[in-house]
Each structure stands twice: as C-alpha cells, then as structure tokens.
Write an enzyme that holds these catalytic residues in place. Structure first.
Site, PDB file in Angstrom:
ATOM      1  N   LYS A 390       0.858  -1.189   0.000  1.00 19.30           N
ATOM      2  CA  LYS A 390       0.000   0.000   0.000  1.00 19.30           C
ATOM      3  C   LYS A 390       0.894   1.237   0.000  1.00 19.30           C
ATOM      4  O   LYS A 390       1.547   1.562   0.981  1.00 19.30           O
ATOM      5  CB  LYS A 390      -0.913  -0.014   1.227  1.00 19.30           C
ATOM      6  N   ASP A 481     -15.094   2.017   8.744  1.00 23.32           N
ATOM      7  CA  ASP A 481     -15.323   1.969   7.294  1.00 23.32           C
ATOM      8  C   ASP A 481     -15.546   0.528   6.848  1.00 23.32           C
ATOM      9  O   ASP A 481     -15.004   0.089   5.834  1.00 23.32           O
ATOM     10  CB  ASP A 481     -14.130   2.587   6.555  1.00 23.32           C
TER      11      ASP A 481
END
Length: 620
Positions: A390, A481
């Site tokens: 990432k 989330d």
C-alpha cells in the site's frame, strides 16, 4: 507408563516470533500440562483437535508471570511466560487465579531443570526488553529467578510508615483514569472512574490507595488523579511556566498534528490546552496553527471540567485522557504531549529502527492491484513472499499520520484480519506491506461469481467478517469503514477484514470525528450521519449492510438513490429490503444491526454466536 495429566484448559498464546519480521498474533489454544510435556492444540468444531505445539518439560528454563503496564491486545489479560531452549512462549490466562495455578504447576514440574539464574519480568517488544532496555533477546535476565516461588512481584517501594501516612494526607481521594490489573500481591486493581482513598503519594511512581472494600495496595501514579487537587507535574503534558507565545513557538516547532500541552493561564487556578493542527482553513488549504482552549468549570452543581460542554469530567487529567482518544468538538485529538526541553518526537518509536522496518532493497514492486483513499496498492515480492504493498500518497497523509496508522495495524493480529508484515519508511512514497489475498476484494469477488455461490458459502463469509470484527471489538478498536469493498478474499476463499486507515483506539467505545471528516453514508448508522459519533455499534450497523451486500451478490446498497435520499429514508425508519438469497433468520440479524438506537443493536460477539448457530442448523 503414560504421563499423568496435571492441568488442562483454554488460554491464548502469542506467536514466539522466531523470525525477526514475523507479526505478533494471538490465538486461542487448548493447553494440556502432563508430567512430560506442555502441549497446545487448535480446537476445530466437529473435528479432532490439531496439535500445534509441544514443549518437553525438561527443556524449560524459566516459568514466571509477566509484569507489564502495556495494554494487552487480546481478551485474556493475565500473561505468563515459558522460556525453553532459546524461545519465549507468552501465554495469556483469563484470570489471575488461573495464571497462578499454571505458574505454580509448571514451576513444580521444572524446579530441578537447568534453570536460568535471572529472568526478564516484562515483555520483549519492539526489539528490546521493556524491563531493562537490553536489545539482545537472549541477554541475561535482570531479576533473580525463584524456582520455588509462586509468582514474582514487580519491585515496589517499601510500605510507608503508618504514622507518616496519616500525617501526610488524611482523607484525600483519587479517581482511576483507566483500568489497572494487579500483578503482585502488593498491587491493587483499579476500575476506571471509581474513587479510591489515597493513603500515600510519597513515591515518584507508585501510590498506595484503598478501595471501597477496605483493600489497599500500590498502583501506578499516572493511572489516577486527585479528586480535589491540581498536582499535574507527573503528567508529561503539563508545562507550568510557559506563556501563550512560548507554547505556540514550541508547538509550531514540533509541527505534528495533535501536538499539545496544558499550561497555566494568566488567571490563577485556570488552565489552557494548546494544540497544534494543520487542518484546512476556509480556503481548503492546509493552515498550520495553534488553537487554545481554556479548561472551564461548571458554575452550578458538582464541580466538573470541560473543553466542549457536553463532555464533563471530575478532574483535569480525566479530561485530557479522554480527549487524547476522542476529538469530541476539538479541532483534532490531543495526540502528542509536548514538554519544554523534551521533543515529543523523541518519545515516539522510530519505525526505521525497529523490527517492523522493511529494507527497500528487499521489496520488489509489480503490477497495480487497485487504489484506495490514501494511495495505490501494488503487488510485490518481499523475501520470496508474495505481498500487497500500500503506497501512501504524500499529499494525503503526513509522516506522523502514516506512522499512526502503522502502529494501529501492528497492534492487531487475528486470522480474520489482513496481516501487516512491515513498513518501509526509507523510500518515497512510504508504504505498508500486507499479506497477499489472491482473490481480491469481497465486493468484486461476489460480483464475479454471481449465481455460483451457495447460501452456506455466503453465511461463511459473514461468519469470517464477524469473527474478525469481534476481535476488534474485544480489543477496544472500531473500524469506521466496514464494507464489502474493505474485506479481502484469500486463495482458499477465506474472508478477512482489511483497510484500517480509519481505525481508532477508543477508551469508552466511542469516537467523535473532528470537523471535516468524511464517511460513506450508505454504510453509516444514523448517529454517524447526524453527529459523526462512531462506536462498535456503528460498526455493527455497517456489518448489517455488508451482510446485505453478500446476500445480494455484490450489489451496491441503495444503488439508485442519492445520499440525501438515503438519509431521508433512514429518518422515516425505512431499511434495506430482504435479499432474495437470505434466510429469514439471517435477515432478522440484519434488521437487528439496523436498530435506530445503538444500545439496541447486538455486539459482534453476540452476532458471531447467532451466525454460528444458524450455520450449525444448516449443516446438521
């Protein structure tokens, strides 16, 4: 002759981390101690337990409780250690009595072994022993090991003279800022928000207190605050002799989002919180500045302190402790305490120096897998291991925010969470290196296999996610989330929760976002939409929507409605309709997740239990 079983029971073990870069993980295991071995197995429903480890008692060199003040990231909070060969096995018991039984029994069975002369009473963490700061894992211990003793005690100050106690303090009360579990016989456990009689505060680190049952003992002084007093010198956030200008200079020089201090105001007995923020101004551009909040007191009724009127506290340390984990009306959380002459950055762990740092030369990047809120995700190879990398867009996240996200990820380890292998801060952009999940995100996986997934497979996916979320809930974390797009699927179709960029550690199971925070409306609970209040119960609401996604094979919720139309429907009490593939019992759970009031929704632990019950019925 067969060995005789001495003890058996379920506890949690931590990875022994034989490899320098291996992540910590906490796994429930069934332990059996007999006269020859200490064994632990993985229990599998409907199957024979699988043996995961066996330690010959003759190889054990030390057994002791672990004395530590660090948060325990699993549900069992009473650690002890078994040192054998050149490895440390950390085991976590559900209560102190259980821990004492195992330590006593193991010591009895190993007291004639070739034992260590000294041992380490605290954890090996972040490349060093927390007790003596030695950086060699096999370094000699720092406390004398007693093979006959039941359990060691943390070195404490001598008991104060009773006459001195009475002269010193009289009837003075303190309030517990957080829970504390007694480790030695001279300790006293604390329960957050409870009041205790202060007996003696002469020692710099340990105070003697008494609870409402008359039990007394020592507690860390930074875990309590005087109910009526302003003795803040022991807290690193307090700066007594600094004015407004000096505070601004120091905090601007620090330059870290959420850097803060508490200082005396111009008026005697009044205190101010000064905090640095880079939050965008009215033009949308970053605007580095220092905000000052006067700590106010209620004028009527019991004395209480506040920065934002809805959040009242009996003491100033309580107020600061709360706002360190919850913005609750402030421009930002109070993240980094700053003291005169001591740079806050010196206190934070330097990721480039600890065991989680990945050398750039060992990381080879491949094709793009996707993109997220903070940057691209690439396939990669690290030491011959396939990984997901990432990359962090420099304009989206500061170095400090990146390190904060990494620290969160490092604290979490569970078989149903995507595991962080390490970080790479010595290259630009910086990156996080995760385990590779071959089948990609859950939402795409569902759409690609539309019409080919059975109800049992869908139920198994929901079970996987609920198991990971139950772990987060038990560890006092909220995700904020949760959605199918933020879960990944492995090569053997196991679903794991991912993307903790919005995760927050919470003390009171609630997080109020600072101004300007964004959230996905179609997955959000009413209290998130109205007040930006997040909790494990708002995660439960999102989990209900995720279940709906699974049983609709990846369809987007409210796909033909705008966000404002969704909010209007929720205000009228309307909810998503039952998916065609969902059993009635599954939809009942979805509706339970979507109760208007958070307190009416189930916990993840209860959801996991209910889903497992449905699974048992469908497979029997």
């Amino acid at each position: 002759m067969f060995p005789r079983v001495i003890l058996k029971g379920t506890m949690i073990k931590k990875s022994q981390q034989k490899k320098r870069t291996s992540p910590s993980n906490y796994k429930e295991r069934f332990f059996v101690l007999d006269t020859q071995d200490l064994k632990y197995s993985e229990r599998r429903p409907g199957k024979k337990p699988m043996l995961k480890g066996c330690i010959e008692l003759s190889r054990i060199k030390c057994v002791e409780i672990v004395c530590t003040d660090v948060p325990i990231p699993c549900s069992f909070k009473y650690p002890f250690q078994v040192f054998h060969d050149s490895h440390y096995l950390y085991i976590f018991a559900p209560d102190n009595d259980c821990r004492q039984r195992w330590v006593r029994a193991l010591k009895e069975e190993t007291k004639y072994n070739n034992l260590v002369a000294k041992y380490h009473p605290n954890f090996w963490m972040e490349g060093k022993w927390r007790c003596c700061q030695q950086t060699e894992k096999l370094a000699a211990g720092c406390h004398v090991y007693d093979p006959e003793g039941c359990a060691s005690k943390k070195p404490l100050p001598q008991l104060p003279d009773p006459e001195t106690e009475l002269q010193d303090l009289g009837q003075q009360w303190v309030i517990a800022l957080q829970d504390y579990t007694a480790i030695g016989d001279d300790d006293l456990s604390l329960q957050k928000d409870q009041e205790y009689l202060l007996i003696n505060s002469s020692h710099s680190d340990w105070w003697s207190v008494q609870d409402d049952r008359g039990c007394s003992g020592f507690v860390p002084c930074t875990y309590v605050a005087e109910k009526y007093g302003n003795n803040f010198e022991r807290f690193e956030w307090y700066n007594k002799h600094i004015n407004r200008g000096g505070a601004e200079d120091l905090l601007m020089k620090e330059g870290k989002e959420g850097a803060f201090m508490v200082r005396d105001s111009r008026h005697a007995g009044v205190y101010t919180v000064s905090v640095f923020t880079k939050a965008p101004g009215s033009n949308g551009e970053k605007n580095p500045r220092v905000k000052h909040y006067q700590i106010r007191q209620t004028e009527t009724g019991r004395r209480a302190f506040y920065l934002a009127e809805k959040y009242l506290f009996s003491t100033i340390p309580e107020l600061i402790h709360y706002h360190q984990h919850n913005a609750a009306g402030l421009i930002t959380r109070l993240r980094h305490p700053v003291s005169q002459g001591i740079r806050c950055s010196q206190e934070a762990a330097d990721l480039s120096k600890d065991q989680w740092e990945i050398v750039p030369e060992e990381l080879n990047l491949g094709q793009e897998l996707g993109s997220g809120q903070f940057g691209l995700v690439l396939e990669g190879r690290w030491r011959e291991t396939r990984v997901a990398v990432k990359m962090i867009r420099e304009e989206c996240m500061s170095d400090d925010e990146f390190k904060e996200e990494a620290k969160v990820m490092m604290k979490l380890s569970h078989c149903k969470l995507v595991q962080l292998y390490g970080v790479c801060t010595q290259r630009s952009p910086m990156c996080l290196v995760f385990e590779f999940m071959e089948n990609g995100c859950l939402s795409d996986y569902l759409r690609e296999r539309k019409g080919r997934l059975s109800q049992n497979v869908m139920l198994g996916m929901c079970l996987d996610v609920s198991e990971g979320m139950s772990y987060l809930e038990n560890s006092n974390f909220i995700h904020r989330d949760l959605a199918a797009r933020n879960c990944l699927v492995s090569s053997d179709n196991e679903v794991k929760v991912s993307d903790f960029g919005m995760t927050r550690f919470v003390l009171d199971d609630q997080y109020t976002s600072s101004h300007g925070s964004k959230f996905p409306v179609k997955w959000s609970a009413p209290e998130v939409i109205k007040y930006s209040k997040f909790s494990s119960k708002s995660d439960v609401w999102s989990f209900g929507v995720l279940m709906w996604e699974v049983y609709n094979e990846g369809r987007l919720p409210y796909e033909n409605r705008s966000n404002s139309e969704v909010v209007e429907s929720l205000n009228k009490g309307l909810r998503l309709l039952k998916p065609r593939f969902a059993q009635d019992s599954v939809y009942v759970l979805m509706e339970w997740c979507w109760k208007e009031k958070p307190e009416d929704r189930p916990s993840f632990a209860l959801l996991l239990h209910e889903l497992a019950s449905i699974s048992d019925l469908t497979t029997s």
